[in-house]
Design an enzyme around this catalytic site. Structure first.
Site, PDB file in Angstrom:
ATOM      1  N   ARG A 100      -4.116   3.446   5.028  1.00 43.02           N
ATOM      2  CA  ARG A 100      -3.465   4.193   3.965  1.00 43.02           C
ATOM      3  C   ARG A 100      -3.982   3.721   2.601  1.00 43.02           C
ATOM      4  O   ARG A 100      -4.477   2.614   2.450  1.00 43.02           O
ATOM      5  CB  ARG A 100      -1.956   4.053   4.048  1.00 43.02           C
ATOM      6  CG  ARG A 100      -1.456   2.656   3.789  1.00 43.02           C
ATOM      7  CD  ARG A 100       0.044   2.480   4.147  1.00 43.02           C
ATOM      8  NE  ARG A 100       0.851   3.568   3.677  1.00 43.02           N
ATOM      9  CZ  ARG A 100       1.384   4.491   4.490  1.00 43.02           C
ATOM     10  NH1 ARG A 100       1.221   4.400   5.791  1.00 43.02           N
ATOM     11  NH2 ARG A 100       2.091   5.481   4.001  1.00 43.02           N
ATOM     12  N   GLN A 122       0.861  -1.185   0.000  1.00 40.78           N
ATOM     13  CA  GLN A 122       0.000   0.000   0.000  1.00 40.78           C
ATOM     14  C   GLN A 122       0.896   1.234   0.000  1.00 40.78           C
ATOM     15  O   GLN A 122       1.481   1.603   1.009  1.00 40.78           O
ATOM     16  CB  GLN A 122      -0.927  -0.034   1.214  1.00 40.78           C
ATOM     17  CG  GLN A 122      -1.793  -1.304   1.261  1.00 40.78           C
ATOM     18  CD  GLN A 122      -2.884  -1.332   0.194  1.00 40.78           C
ATOM     19  OE1 GLN A 122      -3.735  -0.441   0.148  1.00 40.78           O
ATOM     20  NE2 GLN A 122      -2.851  -2.345  -0.678  1.00 40.78           N
ATOM     21  N   ALA A 124     -11.516   2.243   5.343  1.00 47.14           N
ATOM     22  CA  ALA A 124     -10.626   1.430   4.502  1.00 47.14           C
ATOM     23  C   ALA A 124      -9.844   2.306   3.518  1.00 47.14           C
ATOM     24  O   ALA A 124     -10.061   3.526   3.436  1.00 47.14           O
ATOM     25  CB  ALA A 124     -11.439   0.382   3.767  1.00 47.14           C
ATOM     26  N   HIS A 125      -8.983   1.689   2.763  1.00 49.91           N
ATOM     27  CA  HIS A 125      -8.101   2.445   1.875  1.00 49.91           C
ATOM     28  C   HIS A 125      -8.866   3.156   0.770  1.00 49.91           C
ATOM     29  O   HIS A 125      -9.845   2.663   0.260  1.00 49.91           O
ATOM     30  CB  HIS A 125      -6.972   1.587   1.306  1.00 49.91           C
ATOM     31  CG  HIS A 125      -7.362   0.335   0.600  1.00 49.91           C
ATOM     32  ND1 HIS A 125      -6.426  -0.476   0.015  1.00 49.91           N
ATOM     33  CD2 HIS A 125      -8.553  -0.259   0.404  1.00 49.91           C
ATOM     34  CE1 HIS A 125      -7.045  -1.503  -0.514  1.00 49.91           C
ATOM     35  NE2 HIS A 125      -8.317  -1.399  -0.299  1.00 49.91           N
ATOM     36  N   ASN A 126      -8.381   4.351   0.468  1.00 51.22           N
ATOM     37  CA  ASN A 126      -8.889   5.161  -0.649  1.00 51.22           C
ATOM     38  C   ASN A 126     -10.288   5.714  -0.431  1.00 51.22           C
ATOM     39  O   ASN A 126     -10.891   6.254  -1.365  1.00 51.22           O
ATOM     40  CB  ASN A 126      -8.827   4.371  -1.962  1.00 51.22           C
ATOM     41  CG  ASN A 126      -7.399   3.994  -2.298  1.00 51.22           C
ATOM     42  OD1 ASN A 126      -6.994   2.851  -2.165  1.00 51.22           O
ATOM     43  ND2 ASN A 126      -6.621   4.980  -2.674  1.00 51.22           N
TER      44      ASN A 126
END
Lengths: 362, 362, 362
Positions: free
Chosen positions: B241, B221, B262-264
């Site tokens: 991240r 990530q 969560a990511h993004n």
């Protein structure tokens, strides 16, 4: 923001692909006559800049190819065939598994952008004299390694980790900051544990004591936790120790953040769980299952291999057959929901009324 | 129990109101001829004592006014008009936003009851030589600040916090004990992070490796986390991240405890989430949304501005229109639930039977 | 794996039973003429070895008795009567509450297998000069005890615990590694807190500020947390401090991992909650309730005594009567679920259609 490597540290495309293990991937660089571009980073089709490599794995993003500013784009064979003779602003790399190649490239860039933790024990760490630290371990500031614990070679503990009495870590494990491992926990090699995860806390076991007005007698949890190789455990996830036997997590299992694995659960190899999943005590989960976010599995049930549970679903009984299982209340605008939910509490009555209508029609 | 200030440290009512920023609040103290009461603390209508100030913001609590023992009560204009000529045991303060004035007063008392953390770096903290500590920072015992990290002026880190490589905190942030910030995280000014929160752990990304019997290849990530100004993040909440780009949290966002981002994910300004919410990867949430406790948002969906999600609701597709959305299975006495739930798995069949009845009647 | 005591440290059966408090349990060892077996550990019927004691509490496991390899098995009176004259490979102990006796034996073995934490303060701990440490406390490495905090006699703090200003722990508490207690928290005696738990973080309170485009004004949380005696709190569980008054947890309450208790909640004595439960603000829960895993309780509601909530259930309004309450969407194979869920959003319409059919038949 992803950090770009400085140009003098960045590899050429050819060197980059040579540096990751593309065995079995059928990778082909188009147009070898052109100069070999320098690749400073990896980016999405939308965001990658002119010194980065990108990839197309989701066919729905094909339209982004026209706007892509990357130096290189990895594409699957069918897209490669469609594009190879066009005049493109980027180089093409053909690969039958672009997503897997992206994973390997991202690993490579990750290793090259962050300072590698050096071997050694920080002077503020507290290591019991009976603990065994194998070669090339990194023990960060304020770590604690208790009596008879063992840290395998090449393993790295970030700041503030605790490894309890008689617990064992395999080799090349990475514990990010503030991971807690209780006593009597076995973890295989190449594990990645994220901050705030807690392995080996007491399972939740109490015996009612009829003599004492509702009081509970604690059932000391004498089992441990046994975790296989290549397991990743997310931030603030908890895995409880077994009551008498061990809680068992197989090889290659991937657990996201804030997951709760109760005592005596068994999880089969390569099963993956998204965040916020809860698995109650003594449940057995097969191999290669996927459990969607916030799904809940009752205790003392068995899921077979290759069972896929949708997010938000409560699994309350055994699931023997492979397949996808779901149970989510559909959301609606609030007022609409109220009207429909009111009928739910009369459903069995509604079915009786339908039966009566049917009978009247006979 | 709330701590009362000693009488010699406590302000008079007039001074207290002068010490908080009541600009725009339309505040009026009744009956200025009476002596100015000394205010040692702030309490609820039910619990406030004779040296405390209280407030009425929820009209349903009006009956409590008769039993209230406070020295002063803040009331909205309509209640003020009804009460101002009555003989009351407390002074009235008229304010068109009593709840907001209460918030400001509570902030004032909070600043005066707990020792302010002094500037300075505790000798047990481990600060990398390349880290930048701006003026008037407090770095508590056993903190770790890694290479090239920057802590803005006036920011305070409680015991055991970790700030990773190249991460940046703005000014006047407050990190309670044991907050973990990974590398490459940007946080704006005046953030409050509670104990056990983890910012920047790896997003959950794996590519299936078809060659290897169900094994997963980790997708490193490479993105970071970007958090705006005036954000509060609750205890044991995790923000992952991004995979390639950043996870983004807007200005003024408030996250309760045990939330998983969560990511993004992108969260718009001033959106607030109650505890135990989970937001799956790449979902975009608008501005000024409220997400009720234990709600779950699927990945890759978009919620517009001013969307309000009820507690316990799973949002599984885009929500473009402002409004309130709900999807909760109504609870019932267990036996009753069993009967109704049994019908749910036959609902589409039941609809067919109703159709058949209708046809027979045509 | 459970650790066996070395034979020279292991008790005989008679001594073992004499060492736990079996008062009121009606315990009887069969066949006193035989030699007194040495008991090195305790195991399940399936796993116990020839130097271990086991027990039968769940009648469904009776068939396991034939294959059991334990030295001794504790059984209830009716099983004892059925077996006492048979030729068995194990000794029988009759007890009218085998599960409770197992709990007591497990506690005994737990005390004897792990090094007892010695009294004393680790040199890396940071103890404020005004903090009071009573006799025989253990303060582990990297702990922080802040101003005016008090640690009761015999209490033990694992590595990295933080006890905030003016907080009080009773006697004989056990805090595992990395427990965080904010300022102004009161905890009774014999508490067990697991790693990552956070007691006393700010409740989630904000006042909308109409003048500022959706911004929130923080409501400082001036209350504390009051926890009774004999409470256990699981790993990564969070209990928030009250807004003005205290959050209150009664005597003998047992909370599993990853539970969220919001501000101003009251939990009655001996109530037990399984993992991942969320309780929203100001809710009042009676005595001797059980709350199943991942259940969610709305804010500002009241549950009476002896209310049992099934796992995964959202309780959204008051529950006055004792009993079991459930509300879980039944899971199904995904395609089947889709068909039925589609009907849910038309349920009130379906009911109207049934009514119309009924009318037509009149």
């Amino acid at each position: 923001m992803p950090v770009l490597l400085a140009p003098e540290q960045a590899p050429s495309l050819t060197n980059l692909l040579a540096n990751v293990n593309t065995a079995g991937l059928n990778t082909f660089i188009a147009d070898n006559s052109q100069p070999d571009p320098i690749i400073q980073g990896i980016g999405s089709l939308q965001q990658a800049g002119p010194n980065e490599i990108s990839f197309l794995s989701n066919p729905r993003l094909k339209a982004e190819l026209d706007r892509c500013k990357a130096a290189v784009v990895i594409v699957p064979p069918e897209v490669f065939e469609a594009l190879k003779d066009r005049d493109l602003s980027y180089r093409l790399v053909k690969c039958d598994q672009p997503y897997l190649l992206y994973a390997l490239l991202a690993q490579w860039f990750d290793r090259h952008r962050i300072s590698r933790l050096p071997s050694g024990v920080h002077p503020t760490a507290v290591i019991h004299s009976s603990a065994q630290l194998e070669s090339n371990v990194h023990i960060g500031p304020h770590c604690v390694v208790e009596a008879d614990a063992r840290i395998g070679s090449g393993s790295r503990l970030g700041p503030g980790c605790v490894v309890g009495e008689k617990s064992v870590l395999g080799h090349d494990c990475l514990l990010h900051a503030r991971v807690t491992i209780y006593h009597g926990v076995q973890i295989g090699s190449r594990a990645i544990l994220h901050s705030g995860s807690v392995i080996g806390a007491d399972g939740f076991g109490f015996a009612p004591d009829p003599s004492s007005q509702g009081a509970w007698a604690k059932i000391a949890q004498l089992g441990g936790v046994h975790i296989g190789d290549d397991v990743e455990i997310g931030a603030n996830t908890t895995v409880d120790r077994g009551a008498l036997d061990d809680t068992v997590i197989g090889n290659g299992v991937k657990l996201d953040n804030q997951i709760m694995i109760a005592h005596n659960v068994h999880i089969g190899d390569h099963t993956a769980m998204a965040a916020c999943v809860g698995v109650a005590g003594s449940t057995v989960i097969g191999k290669r299952c996927t459990i969607g976010g916030a799904a809940m599995l009752s205790g003392h049930i068995t899921l077979g291999d290759d069972v896929h549970v949708s997010g938000g679903t409560a699994i309350t009984s055994n699931v023997a057959q492979p397949g996808r299982y779901t149970g989510v209340y559909p959301f609606a605008e609030h007022v609409q929901w109220q009207k429909n939910a009111a009928v739910i509490s009369q459903l069995s009555q509604l079915r009786r009324r339908v039966r009566a209508c049917e009978k009247n029609q006979d």
